[in-house]
Design an enzyme around this catalytic site. Sequence first.
Site, PDB file in Angstrom:
ATOM      1  N   HIS A 241       0.832  -1.212   0.000  1.00  0.00           N
ATOM      2  CA  HIS A 241       0.000   0.000   0.000  1.00  0.00           C
ATOM      3  C   HIS A 241       0.870   1.267   0.000  1.00  0.00           C
ATOM      4  O   HIS A 241       0.791   2.088  -0.910  1.00  0.00           O
ATOM      5  CB  HIS A 241      -0.879   0.047   1.265  1.00  0.00           C
ATOM      6  CG  HIS A 241      -1.856  -1.076   1.423  1.00  0.00           C
ATOM      7  ND1 HIS A 241      -2.951  -1.265   0.615  1.00  0.00           N
ATOM      8  CD2 HIS A 241      -1.896  -2.075   2.331  1.00  0.00           C
ATOM      9  CE1 HIS A 241      -3.637  -2.325   1.028  1.00  0.00           C
ATOM     10  NE2 HIS A 241      -3.020  -2.829   2.059  1.00  0.00           N
TER      11      HIS A 241
HETATM   12  O1  RIB Z   1      -5.183   0.356   4.515  1.00  0.00           O
HETATM   13  C1  RIB Z   1      -3.794   0.314   4.372  1.00  0.00           C
HETATM   14  C2  RIB Z   1      -3.160   1.454   5.101  1.00  0.00           C
HETATM   15  O2  RIB Z   1      -3.462   1.379   6.494  1.00  0.00           O
HETATM   16  C3  RIB Z   1      -1.628   1.432   5.035  1.00  0.00           C
HETATM   17  O3  RIB Z   1      -1.149   2.738   5.121  1.00  0.00           O
HETATM   18  C4  RIB Z   1      -1.238   0.664   6.260  1.00  0.00           C
HETATM   19  O4  RIB Z   1       0.078   1.001   6.708  1.00  0.00           O
HETATM   20  C5  RIB Z   1      -2.254   1.174   7.248  1.00  0.00           C
HETATM   21  O5  RIB Z   1      -1.778   2.415   7.746  1.00  0.00           O
END
Ligand code: RIB
Length: 315
Positions: A241
């Site tokens: 992500h």
């Molecule tokens: O949904 C994914 C996000 O939420 C990413 O940034 C992960 O690190 C959490 O913060």
Amino acid sequence: MSGIPVVLDMDPGVDDALALMMALNSPELDVLAVCTVSGNVPIEVATNNGISILGMLGRLDIPVYRGSERPLKREPVHAAEVHGPGGLGDTELPIPDVEPSGSVTEFLGKILSERPGEVTVIAVGPLTNLARAESKRRGILQKAKQLVVMGGSIREPGNVSPIAEFNFYADPDAARAVVRSGVELTLVPLDATHQVQIGRSELDRWVDGKGFAEAHFVRGSMEPALAYTDRIYGKASFCLHDPMAVGCVLRPSIFQTTRTSIDVEVEGELANGQVVADLRPFVDDRHRKGVSINWVTDVDADAFKAMFKDRVLPE
Ligand code: RIB
Ligand code: CA
């Protein structure tokens, strides 16, 4: 020539750590600071992890600013099941004897007002810090050159609830405040980040035979998330992500974006943190509900993975 000046706002967290590693191993970027926020883990853990990762990479020259310990209104939520209680999976890094450099809100206000239109802010945790900075100094976020946010989901289901993504769910009021601030926002939601998943065999190919610290860190940090997804979905996978937000700044050409108008639900019992996009085909852009943003819809996943691997796990 110095690189693109960037500030990273994050809740390390495993993918945050990988995003930081990618940014620091990219000469195109000049990382000015790391700002931490409560999210995946409590603020103390996030801040220690930010310092530890910089220590592992020999970059304690980069200041870490300790940010918000709780969301604007809601109770803090964390994600230890994915990131481990220490926030870095199965790894434990030594914590250098370095104190945070000060308050995130003051730092953001200072850097963005001193360098208007120059600094790119990459936010990959709940948006509490940015919302507080905007509340303290109305219009400050618009002095950023660009704000790239990993968060939300538009056409994709949520990850922490049926329709909400963790960063927006954890602090929906902050997400709404940042969206409505008028800043030029590029949103990297689950629609795009779910297209880049790493399984065990690919991870093994990436790290096998590499004896350096980063390789051990990458494998150990991903393990709880791989075990969690194996248990929950029946298939071990890790989503990159947060590195995707860094990738957007590094090589925008491998991402597809479109303009859309969004807002963020803050009241819903079922819909807390939902990104509400006005995708109605019969409404012209001037009359759409919400705020116009750049929505990252797709990515060349192979090209992104290759870039990530080359930066974080060089041969
Ligand atoms: O949904 C994914 C996000 O939420 C990413 O940034 C992960 O690190 C959490 O913060
Ligand atoms: Ca994060």
